[in-house]
Design a protein around this motif. Structure first.
Motif, mmCIF file in Angstrom:
data_model
loop_
_atom_site.group_PDB
_atom_site.id
_atom_site.type_symbol
_atom_site.label_atom_id
_atom_site.label_comp_id
_atom_site.label_asym_id
_atom_site.label_seq_id
_atom_site.Cartn_x
_atom_site.Cartn_y
_atom_site.Cartn_z
ATOM 1 N N VAL A 68 64.776 -9.527 -85.813
ATOM 2 C CA VAL A 68 65.783 -8.586 -86.296
ATOM 3 C C VAL A 68 65.327 -7.979 -87.624
ATOM 4 C CG1 VAL A 68 68.154 -8.346 -87.136
ATOM 5 C CG2 VAL A 68 67.694 -9.690 -85.076
ATOM 6 N N LEU A 69 64.835 -8.821 -88.537
ATOM 7 C CA LEU A 69 64.362 -8.319 -89.822
ATOM 8 C C LEU A 69 63.209 -7.340 -89.634
ATOM 9 C CD1 LEU A 69 64.567 -8.339 -92.888
ATOM 10 C CD2 LEU A 69 63.021 -10.308 -92.897
ATOM 11 N N THR A 70 62.283 -7.645 -88.751
ATOM 12 C CA THR A 70 61.165 -6.738 -88.472
ATOM 13 C C THR A 70 61.683 -5.390 -87.970
ATOM 14 O OG1 THR A 70 59.640 -8.541 -88.051
ATOM 15 C CG2 THR A 70 59.073 -6.413 -87.077
ATOM 16 N N ALA A 71 62.668 -5.416 -87.085
ATOM 17 C CA ALA A 71 63.247 -4.176 -86.556
ATOM 18 C C ALA A 71 63.923 -3.379 -87.671
ATOM 19 C CB ALA A 71 64.238 -4.482 -85.439
ATOM 20 N N LEU A 72 64.613 -4.055 -88.573
ATOM 21 C CA LEU A 72 65.283 -3.373 -89.682
ATOM 22 C C LEU A 72 64.272 -2.721 -90.622
ATOM 23 C CD1 LEU A 72 68.091 -5.932 -90.584
ATOM 24 C CD2 LEU A 72 68.285 -3.848 -89.209
ATOM 25 N N LEU A 73 63.214 -3.430 -90.945
ATOM 26 C CA LEU A 73 62.188 -2.879 -91.828
ATOM 27 C C LEU A 73 61.499 -1.676 -91.189
ATOM 28 C CD1 LEU A 73 60.635 -6.188 -93.206
ATOM 29 C CD2 LEU A 73 62.192 -4.621 -94.395
ATOM 30 N N ARG A 74 61.266 -1.738 -89.880
ATOM 31 C CA ARG A 74 60.663 -0.611 -89.159
ATOM 32 C C ARG A 74 61.613 0.589 -89.172
ATOM 33 N NH1 ARG A 74 59.297 -3.195 -84.844
ATOM 34 N NH2 ARG A 74 61.188 -2.747 -83.698
ATOM 35 N N LEU A 75 62.909 0.357 -88.970
ATOM 36 C CA LEU A 75 63.889 1.435 -88.993
ATOM 37 C C LEU A 75 63.967 2.073 -90.387
ATOM 38 C CD1 LEU A 75 66.038 3.105 -87.581
ATOM 39 C CD2 LEU A 75 67.660 1.233 -87.970
ATOM 40 N N GLU A 76 63.957 1.241 -91.437
ATOM 41 C CA GLU A 76 63.932 1.784 -92.793
ATOM 42 C C GLU A 76 62.739 2.722 -92.977
ATOM 43 O OE1 GLU A 76 65.824 -1.753 -95.617
ATOM 44 O OE2 GLU A 76 63.658 -1.512 -95.505
ATOM 45 N N ALA A 77 61.558 2.271 -92.580
ATOM 46 C CA ALA A 77 60.345 3.084 -92.739
ATOM 47 C C ALA A 77 60.425 4.363 -91.919
ATOM 48 C CB ALA A 77 59.114 2.270 -92.350
ATOM 49 N N ASP A 78 60.922 4.254 -90.688
ATOM 50 C CA ASP A 78 61.044 5.431 -89.819
ATOM 51 C C ASP A 78 61.980 6.478 -90.421
ATOM 52 O OD1 ASP A 78 59.343 4.225 -88.004
ATOM 53 O OD2 ASP A 78 60.937 3.716 -86.564
ATOM 54 N N THR A 91 66.291 5.751 -99.763
ATOM 55 C CA THR A 91 66.977 6.436 -98.684
ATOM 56 C C THR A 91 67.799 5.452 -97.879
ATOM 57 O OG1 THR A 91 64.996 6.214 -97.341
ATOM 58 C CG2 THR A 91 65.349 8.332 -98.422
ATOM 59 N N LEU A 92 67.197 4.345 -97.512
ATOM 60 C CA LEU A 92 67.885 3.411 -96.623
ATOM 61 C C LEU A 92 67.527 1.987 -96.982
ATOM 62 C CD1 LEU A 92 69.675 3.006 -94.094
ATOM 63 C CD2 LEU A 92 67.602 3.185 -92.724
ATOM 64 N N ASP A 93 68.548 1.169 -97.105
ATOM 65 C CA ASP A 93 68.370 -0.261 -97.351
ATOM 66 C C ASP A 93 69.167 -0.991 -96.289
ATOM 67 O OD1 ASP A 93 67.597 -2.616 -98.601
ATOM 68 O OD2 ASP A 93 69.203 -2.540 -100.085
ATOM 69 N N LEU A 94 68.483 -1.763 -95.472
ATOM 70 C CA LEU A 94 69.126 -2.557 -94.431
ATOM 71 C C LEU A 94 68.863 -4.025 -94.732
ATOM 72 C CD1 LEU A 94 67.985 -0.479 -91.328
ATOM 73 C CD2 LEU A 94 70.212 -0.421 -92.458
ATOM 74 N N ASP A 95 69.921 -4.797 -94.889
ATOM 75 C CA ASP A 95 69.783 -6.218 -95.204
ATOM 76 C C ASP A 95 70.434 -7.071 -94.128
ATOM 77 O OD1 ASP A 95 68.414 -6.008 -97.669
ATOM 78 O OD2 ASP A 95 70.294 -5.638 -98.729
ATOM 79 N N LEU A 96 69.714 -8.079 -93.714
ATOM 80 C CA LEU A 96 70.252 -9.081 -92.797
ATOM 81 C C LEU A 96 71.020 -10.077 -93.658
ATOM 82 C CD1 LEU A 96 70.412 -10.209 -89.931
ATOM 83 C CD2 LEU A 96 68.229 -11.369 -90.354
ATOM 84 N N ILE A 97 72.337 -10.034 -93.585
ATOM 85 C CA ILE A 97 73.188 -10.874 -94.424
ATOM 86 C C ILE A 97 73.278 -12.286 -93.857
ATOM 87 C CG2 ILE A 97 75.510 -11.158 -95.380
ATOM 88 C CD1 ILE A 97 73.761 -8.791 -96.479
ATOM 89 N N PRO A 107 59.329 -18.063 -96.939
ATOM 90 C CA PRO A 107 58.787 -16.982 -97.765
ATOM 91 C C PRO A 107 59.198 -15.579 -97.303
ATOM 92 C CG PRO A 107 57.112 -18.632 -97.392
ATOM 93 C CD PRO A 107 58.292 -19.012 -96.536
ATOM 94 N N GLY A 108 59.367 -15.348 -96.022
ATOM 95 C CA GLY A 108 59.707 -14.018 -95.544
ATOM 96 C C GLY A 108 61.164 -13.793 -95.226
ATOM 97 N N LEU A 109 61.981 -14.844 -95.253
ATOM 98 C CA LEU A 109 63.365 -14.694 -94.826
ATOM 99 C C LEU A 109 64.241 -15.800 -95.412
ATOM 100 C CD1 LEU A 109 65.437 -13.246 -92.985
ATOM 101 C CD2 LEU A 109 64.712 -14.775 -91.155
ATOM 102 N N VAL A 110 65.314 -15.386 -96.080
ATOM 103 C CA VAL A 110 66.304 -16.327 -96.602
ATOM 104 C C VAL A 110 67.638 -15.981 -95.956
ATOM 105 C CG1 VAL A 110 67.494 -17.193 -98.654
ATOM 106 C CG2 VAL A 110 65.068 -16.566 -98.793
ATOM 107 N N LEU A 111 68.253 -16.975 -95.333
ATOM 108 C CA LEU A 111 69.564 -16.805 -94.697
ATOM 109 C C LEU A 111 70.492 -17.913 -95.142
ATOM 110 C CD1 LEU A 111 68.596 -15.883 -91.049
ATOM 111 C CD2 LEU A 111 69.583 -14.368 -92.767
#
Length: 159
Positions: A68-78, A91-97, A107-111
């Motif tokens: 999900v995080l990878t998809a969000l980061l890709r969408l931000e870049a797109d 422009t866009l900030d998407l955070d997985l809450i 290291p790559g994800l805190v939930l």
């Protein structure tokens, strides 16, 4: 899922950009179950930057949090997100809450998101649509967290 923008990019307004981001969620495997209104607040930590529009969406995903995080980061870049400096206008900030009740610190994800509970521009919109949502660590509700938020306390629904 938290969404934010204070630069419209080629979309005319931050609200239009955020609406487009939501429209693209299904294409990246995110089914929107509910969403908040857009909230406005001064930029943080630099109130001289353009003001923000923020909101949250409750989504269903048939993928793990890393995917999900990878998809969000890709969408931000797109959609034109450039990562020049921490907390810079964007422009866009998407955070997985949160991802269900999962708790992790890698290291790559805190939930859950390590600072969302402090931010009225996240907890306010969440309390609007899911006031009884409980933080996976503290157990406090979105309503309680919004009432005790210490960052972005000027946040309120956009008019």
């Amino acid at each position: 899922m938290a969404l934010g923008s204070n630069l419209a990019g080629g979309y005319g307004s931050s609200e239009a950009l955020l609406e487009e981001a939501l429209a693209r969620f299904p294409a990246v495997g995110l089914k929107i179950l509910n969403r908040s209104s857009w909230w406005r607040s001064a930029a943080w930590p630099d109130p001289n930057a353009p003001p923000y529009r923020n909101g949250v969406a409750l989504v269903e995903a048939n993928a793990g949090p890393e995917e999900v995080l990878t998809a969000l980061l890709r969408l931000e870049a797109d959609m034109g997100r450039e990562r020049a400096a921490k907390n810079a206008p964007r422009t866009l900030d998407l955070d997985l809450i949160a991802h269900g009740r999962e708790v992790r610190d890698t290291p790559g994800l805190v939930l859950p998101h390590p600072r969302a509970h402090e931010r009225l521009f996240v907890m306010g919109p969440l309390a609007e649509i899911a006031p009884d949502w409980r933080h996976p660590v503290s157990g406090r509700t979105a309503r309680e967290l919004a009432a005790g938020a210490t960052i972005g306390i000027d946040a309120k629904p956009a008019e």
